[in-house]
Write a protein that holds these residues in place. Structure first.
Motif, mmCIF file in Angstrom:
data_model
loop_
_atom_site.group_PDB
_atom_site.id
_atom_site.type_symbol
_atom_site.label_atom_id
_atom_site.label_comp_id
_atom_site.label_asym_id
_atom_site.label_seq_id
_atom_site.Cartn_x
_atom_site.Cartn_y
_atom_site.Cartn_z
ATOM 1 N N MET A 98 5.515 -8.093 -1.264
ATOM 2 C CA MET A 98 5.402 -7.241 -2.319
ATOM 3 C C MET A 98 3.491 -7.903 -2.606
ATOM 4 S SD MET A 98 7.170 -5.902 -4.280
ATOM 5 C CE MET A 98 6.118 -5.935 -5.373
ATOM 6 N N GLU A 99 2.934 -8.607 -1.878
ATOM 7 C CA GLU A 99 1.431 -8.704 -2.163
ATOM 8 C C GLU A 99 1.354 -8.073 -1.085
ATOM 9 O OE1 GLU A 99 0.731 -13.015 -1.986
ATOM 10 O OE2 GLU A 99 1.382 -13.336 -4.343
ATOM 11 N N SER A 100 2.164 -7.339 -0.172
ATOM 12 C CA SER A 100 1.321 -7.163 1.094
ATOM 13 C C SER A 100 1.151 -5.077 0.107
ATOM 14 C CB SER A 100 2.010 -6.744 2.325
ATOM 15 O OG SER A 100 3.777 -5.875 2.288
ATOM 16 N N LEU A 101 1.845 -5.128 -0.628
ATOM 17 C CA LEU A 101 2.041 -3.554 -1.095
ATOM 18 C C LEU A 101 0.827 -3.746 -2.636
ATOM 19 C CD1 LEU A 101 5.392 -3.138 -0.647
ATOM 20 C CD2 LEU A 101 4.041 -2.105 0.808
ATOM 21 N N VAL A 102 1.417 -4.633 -3.062
ATOM 22 C CA VAL A 102 0.544 -4.306 -4.726
ATOM 23 C C VAL A 102 -0.560 -5.739 -4.991
ATOM 24 C CG1 VAL A 102 3.251 -4.162 -5.532
ATOM 25 C CG2 VAL A 102 2.079 -6.281 -5.807
ATOM 26 N N SER A 144 9.390 0.731 -10.966
ATOM 27 C CA SER A 144 8.710 2.031 -10.854
ATOM 28 C C SER A 144 9.703 3.155 -11.638
ATOM 29 C CB SER A 144 8.278 1.978 -9.236
ATOM 30 O OG SER A 144 9.301 1.465 -8.156
ATOM 31 N N ASN A 145 7.917 4.176 -10.985
ATOM 32 C CA ASN A 145 8.407 5.270 -11.914
ATOM 33 C C ASN A 145 9.544 6.306 -10.960
ATOM 34 O OD1 ASN A 145 6.290 5.354 -14.076
ATOM 35 N ND2 ASN A 145 4.671 4.364 -13.136
ATOM 36 N N ALA A 146 10.636 7.114 -12.322
ATOM 37 C CA ALA A 146 11.471 8.116 -11.372
ATOM 38 C C ALA A 146 10.532 9.197 -10.823
ATOM 39 C CB ALA A 146 11.864 8.674 -13.100
ATOM 40 N N GLY A 147 9.477 9.013 -11.440
ATOM 41 C CA GLY A 147 8.819 10.670 -10.966
ATOM 42 C C GLY A 147 7.863 10.050 -9.201
ATOM 43 N N CYS A 148 8.085 8.886 -8.968
ATOM 44 C CA CYS A 148 7.723 8.632 -7.942
ATOM 45 C C CYS A 148 8.767 7.846 -6.717
ATOM 46 C CB CYS A 148 6.624 7.788 -8.280
ATOM 47 S SG CYS A 148 5.204 8.382 -8.340
ATOM 48 N N TRP A 149 9.810 8.112 -7.179
ATOM 49 C CA TRP A 149 10.812 7.234 -6.680
ATOM 50 C C TRP A 149 10.990 7.559 -5.288
ATOM 51 C CZ3 TRP A 149 16.287 6.289 -9.158
ATOM 52 C CH2 TRP A 149 16.684 6.117 -8.746
ATOM 53 N N ASP A 150 10.552 8.583 -4.475
ATOM 54 C CA ASP A 150 10.905 8.790 -3.133
ATOM 55 C C ASP A 150 10.277 8.343 -2.056
ATOM 56 O OD1 ASP A 150 13.232 10.969 -4.020
ATOM 57 O OD2 ASP A 150 11.986 11.941 -3.252
ATOM 58 N N LYS A 151 8.318 8.246 -3.044
ATOM 59 C CA LYS A 151 7.592 7.410 -1.917
ATOM 60 C C LYS A 151 7.643 6.523 -2.313
ATOM 61 C CE LYS A 151 3.738 7.930 -4.939
ATOM 62 N NZ LYS A 151 2.627 8.575 -5.371
ATOM 63 N N ASP A 152 7.964 5.600 -3.174
ATOM 64 C CA ASP A 152 7.897 4.319 -3.677
ATOM 65 C C ASP A 152 9.631 3.396 -2.921
ATOM 66 O OD1 ASP A 152 5.540 4.429 -5.305
ATOM 67 O OD2 ASP A 152 7.617 4.035 -7.482
ATOM 68 N N LEU A 153 10.304 4.304 -2.942
ATOM 69 C CA LEU A 153 11.443 3.701 -1.552
ATOM 70 C C LEU A 153 11.107 3.546 -0.170
ATOM 71 C CD1 LEU A 153 13.934 2.267 -1.901
ATOM 72 C CD2 LEU A 153 14.685 4.628 -2.003
ATOM 73 N N ALA A 154 10.642 4.771 -0.194
ATOM 74 C CA ALA A 154 9.841 4.715 2.004
ATOM 75 C C ALA A 154 9.562 3.475 1.926
ATOM 76 C CB ALA A 154 9.450 6.344 1.756
ATOM 77 N N LEU A 155 8.126 3.605 1.010
ATOM 78 C CA LEU A 155 7.291 2.198 1.106
ATOM 79 C C LEU A 155 7.571 1.087 0.922
ATOM 80 C CD1 LEU A 155 3.980 1.908 0.876
ATOM 81 C CD2 LEU A 155 3.906 1.560 -1.659
ATOM 82 N N MET A 156 8.662 0.731 0.629
ATOM 83 C CA MET A 156 8.635 -0.293 0.603
ATOM 84 C C MET A 156 9.839 -0.888 1.619
ATOM 85 S SD MET A 156 9.249 -1.712 -3.554
ATOM 86 C CE MET A 156 10.332 -0.309 -4.234
ATOM 87 N N GLN A 157 10.545 -0.121 2.078
ATOM 88 C CA GLN A 157 11.330 0.147 2.753
ATOM 89 C C GLN A 157 10.927 -0.122 3.852
ATOM 90 O OE1 GLN A 157 14.122 4.320 2.649
ATOM 91 N NE2 GLN A 157 15.864 2.715 1.328
ATOM 92 N N GLY A 158 9.732 1.150 4.288
ATOM 93 C CA GLY A 158 8.717 1.364 6.020
ATOM 94 C C GLY A 158 8.218 -0.463 5.628
ATOM 95 N N ARG A 161 11.923 -2.968 7.233
ATOM 96 C CA ARG A 161 11.213 -3.068 8.525
ATOM 97 C C ARG A 161 10.753 -3.854 9.317
ATOM 98 N NH1 ARG A 161 13.798 2.621 6.192
ATOM 99 N NH2 ARG A 161 11.795 3.005 6.756
ATOM 100 N N GLU A 162 9.266 -3.937 8.751
ATOM 101 C CA GLU A 162 7.846 -3.732 9.676
ATOM 102 C C GLU A 162 8.357 -5.695 9.340
ATOM 103 O OE1 GLU A 162 3.214 -4.704 8.787
ATOM 104 O OE2 GLU A 162 4.466 -2.465 8.413
ATOM 105 N N LEU A 163 8.326 -6.160 7.913
ATOM 106 C CA LEU A 163 9.190 -7.362 8.313
ATOM 107 C C LEU A 163 10.194 -8.025 8.830
ATOM 108 C CD1 LEU A 163 7.591 -8.660 5.001
ATOM 109 C CD2 LEU A 163 6.209 -8.755 7.019
ATOM 110 N N GLN A 164 10.727 -7.646 8.590
ATOM 111 C CA GLN A 164 12.368 -7.823 9.289
ATOM 112 C C GLN A 164 12.520 -7.566 11.146
ATOM 113 O OE1 GLN A 164 15.052 -4.428 7.942
ATOM 114 N NE2 GLN A 164 15.700 -6.183 6.456
ATOM 115 N N ASN A 165 11.619 -6.796 11.041
ATOM 116 C CA ASN A 165 11.266 -6.876 12.936
ATOM 117 C C ASN A 165 10.631 -7.102 13.671
ATOM 118 O OD1 ASN A 165 12.619 -4.050 13.154
ATOM 119 N ND2 ASN A 165 10.687 -2.652 13.210
ATOM 120 N N MET A 166 9.427 -8.305 12.604
ATOM 121 C CA MET A 166 9.265 -9.818 12.918
ATOM 122 C C MET A 166 10.514 -11.116 12.923
ATOM 123 S SD MET A 166 5.895 -8.581 10.993
ATOM 124 C CE MET A 166 4.763 -10.113 11.021
#
Length: 242
Positions: A98-102, A144-158, A161-166
């Motif tokens: 979270m601290e890498s995103l917010v 987070s906001n419903a209007g930004c659902w897709d981009k917020d979820l994609a941001l967190m999922q990305g 995955r980055e941390l999981q690969n590590m």
């Protein structure tokens, strides 16, 4: 693949199940606004319903915005977040994620304390605002906001995955409050005088066929709760001669 199931519910022509953990389902009837579980409550209290991000939500109640503001300041108010993106961030690296995103000191949050923060891009620009709560159950709860659902979820999922690969154990779970999801088919149904409820049979994807799984059925454009049930609906109390 779909599986036939039995359910106890109010009857409807279409069956809808709660969404899968890591994906936002789409409505098959895109012209129909989605409704939160408090839709009828909003109407009963004079809510003026408007379209927002595909949902039917109250923009105002019988009282003015000023009255609502003063009531909140003097007493308290509740906000219906069931239309918003709600996620759980789990694992030892949840704070690091979270601290890498917010912007915000997530590590300093006390148990069950939340804070308003901002999603940022790689250049530090603002993408969206959100609320992060550090729960006493050991995960971060993010709204987070419903209007930004897709981009917020994609941001967190990305980032997950980055941390999981590590080698990180961090994971993300989308909370099911949301209403619309995959469409199933009701094949038959009728009122049950014994149960004083309606019962039905239908098809749902296999992952939603386990008894006890909550579902939604649509009755005259209104959604009602249902639950997958084992047969028979009513336990028999008669004896068969052998």
């Amino acid at each position: 693949m779909q599986r036939a199931v039995s359910m106890v519910a109010h009857l409807g022509l279409r069956l809808k199940v709660l969404p899968s953990a890591l994906g936002r389902p789409l409505s098959c009837a895109k012209d129909v606004l989605r409704r939160t579980p408090l839709y009828d409550f909003h109407l009963a209290h004079g809510g003026k319903m408007v379209a927002f991000a595909g949902w039917s939500l109250p923009v105002q109640y019988r009282d003015s915005h000023v009255d609502s503001h003063l009531h909140t300041r003097r007493h308290c108010s509740l906000f219906d977040v069931s239309h918003m993106l709600q996620t759980k961030i789990l694992g030892c690296d949840r704070v690091k994620l979270m601290e890498s995103l917010v912007v915000g000191d997530i590590a300093e949050l006390r148990p069950n304390q939340g804070m308003l923060s901002l999603f940022t891009n790689e250049a530090g620009g603002i993408l969206d605002d959100l609320i992060v709560t550090s729960t006493s159950e050991g995960y971060l709860y993010v709204v987070s906001n419903a209007g930004c659902w897709d981009k917020d979820l994609a941001l967190m999922q990305g980032k997950v995955r980055e941390l999981q690969n590590m080698g990180s154990d961090v994971s993300l779970e989308v909370v099911d409050n949301a209403l619309l999801a995959l469409q199933g088919t009701v094949t038959s149904g009728c009122p049950s005088p014994c149960l004083k409820k309606n019962v039905a049979m239908g098809y749902v994807p296999c992952e939603y066929s386990r008894p006890g799984t909550p579902l939604l059925v649509e009755v005259r454009r209104k959604q009602q709760m249902a639950v997958v049930s084992k047969m028979p609906f009513v336990t028999t109390n008669y004896y068969t001669l052998k």
